[in-house]
Write a protein that holds these residues in place. Sequence first.
Motif, PDB file in Angstrom:
ATOM      1  N   ARG A  58      -0.397   4.558  -0.616  1.00 59.16           N
ATOM      2  CA  ARG A  58      -1.129   5.651   0.011  1.00 59.16           C
ATOM      3  C   ARG A  58      -2.586   5.245   0.161  1.00 59.16           C
ATOM      4  O   ARG A  58      -3.049   4.303  -0.467  1.00 59.16           O
ATOM      5  CB  ARG A  58      -0.983   6.953  -0.783  1.00 59.16           C
ATOM      6  N   GLY A  59      -3.287   5.954   1.011  1.00 55.35           N
ATOM      7  CA  GLY A  59      -4.677   5.609   1.288  1.00 55.35           C
ATOM      8  C   GLY A  59      -4.763   4.539   2.357  1.00 55.35           C
ATOM      9  O   GLY A  59      -3.822   4.308   3.115  1.00 55.35           O
ATOM     10  N   ARG A  60      -5.896   3.879   2.411  1.00 57.02           N
ATOM     11  CA  ARG A  60      -6.104   2.808   3.382  1.00 57.02           C
ATOM     12  C   ARG A  60      -7.124   1.826   2.820  1.00 57.02           C
ATOM     13  O   ARG A  60      -7.945   2.190   1.978  1.00 57.02           O
ATOM     14  CB  ARG A  60      -6.539   3.374   4.718  1.00 57.02           C
ATOM     15  N   ASP A 102      -9.231  -2.198   3.803  1.00 60.30           N
ATOM     16  CA  ASP A 102      -9.449  -3.432   4.553  1.00 60.30           C
ATOM     17  C   ASP A 102      -9.239  -4.585   3.583  1.00 60.30           C
ATOM     18  O   ASP A 102      -9.810  -4.586   2.483  1.00 60.30           O
ATOM     19  CB  ASP A 102     -10.882  -3.516   5.102  1.00 60.30           C
ATOM     20  N   TYR A 157      -6.550  -4.272   8.384  1.00 61.48           N
ATOM     21  CA  TYR A 157      -6.668  -2.861   8.006  1.00 61.48           C
ATOM     22  C   TYR A 157      -5.257  -2.386   7.658  1.00 61.48           C
ATOM     23  O   TYR A 157      -4.346  -2.471   8.477  1.00 61.48           O
ATOM     24  CB  TYR A 157      -7.244  -2.059   9.171  1.00 61.48           C
ATOM     25  N   LEU A 158      -5.073  -1.919   6.416  1.00 63.24           N
ATOM     26  CA  LEU A 158      -3.780  -1.449   5.970  1.00 63.24           C
ATOM     27  C   LEU A 158      -3.800   0.061   5.812  1.00 63.24           C
ATOM     28  O   LEU A 158      -4.718   0.627   5.198  1.00 63.24           O
ATOM     29  CB  LEU A 158      -3.409  -2.093   4.630  1.00 63.24           C
ATOM     30  N   ASN A 159      -2.802   0.721   6.391  1.00 61.12           N
ATOM     31  CA  ASN A 159      -2.667   2.161   6.291  1.00 61.12           C
ATOM     32  C   ASN A 159      -1.174   2.461   6.403  1.00 61.12           C
ATOM     33  O   ASN A 159      -0.579   2.205   7.445  1.00 61.12           O
ATOM     34  CB  ASN A 159      -3.442   2.849   7.405  1.00 61.12           C
ATOM     35  N   LEU A 203       0.373   5.029   6.923  1.00 59.93           N
ATOM     36  CA  LEU A 203       0.710   6.089   7.866  1.00 59.93           C
ATOM     37  C   LEU A 203       0.626   5.644   9.320  1.00 59.93           C
ATOM     38  O   LEU A 203       0.950   6.425  10.219  1.00 59.93           O
ATOM     39  CB  LEU A 203      -0.210   7.294   7.647  1.00 59.93           C
ATOM     40  N   THR A 204       0.186   4.412   9.557  1.00 59.59           N
ATOM     41  CA  THR A 204       0.110   3.910  10.943  1.00 59.59           C
ATOM     42  C   THR A 204       1.005   2.723  11.154  1.00 59.59           C
ATOM     43  O   THR A 204       1.481   2.096  10.278  1.00 59.59           O
ATOM     44  CB  THR A 204      -1.331   3.512  11.320  1.00 59.59           C
ATOM     45  N   LEU A 253       0.841  -1.190   0.000  1.00 61.30           N
ATOM     46  CA  LEU A 253       0.000   0.000   0.000  1.00 61.30           C
ATOM     47  C   LEU A 253       0.882   1.247   0.000  1.00 61.30           C
ATOM     48  O   LEU A 253       1.685   1.439   0.907  1.00 61.30           O
ATOM     49  CB  LEU A 253      -0.918  -0.027   1.224  1.00 61.30           C
TER      50      LEU A 253
END
Length: 88
Positions: free
Chosen positions: A64-66, A68, A83-85, A87-88, A62
């Motif tokens: 950018r963005g997020r 499931d 959940y993929l993000n 930024l976390t 991933l």
Amino acid sequence: MLIDTKLLDKVSCQAAESPRLRMNYNLHEYLNAPAQRLLNALEPGTVLPIHRHNNTDETYILLRGRIDVMFYSADGTETDRFYLNPLT
């Protein structure tokens, strides 16, 4: 090939204009290439149907963005969710 903001913006724009709200950009040269490498731009509201890859693997990176990512048993029961993000 350079995967930069310009390319990501271009594919995302195409996805937003698509009725399915998603677009892929192939990084492989031939459709029958043994490694299918591509960018997928998935806009909010798109739905990817449950599917299986019996003879291949699928890897998510991933940028950018997020999103499931759900996994299902053969009978269609959800077995796992991630959940993929980036930024976390």
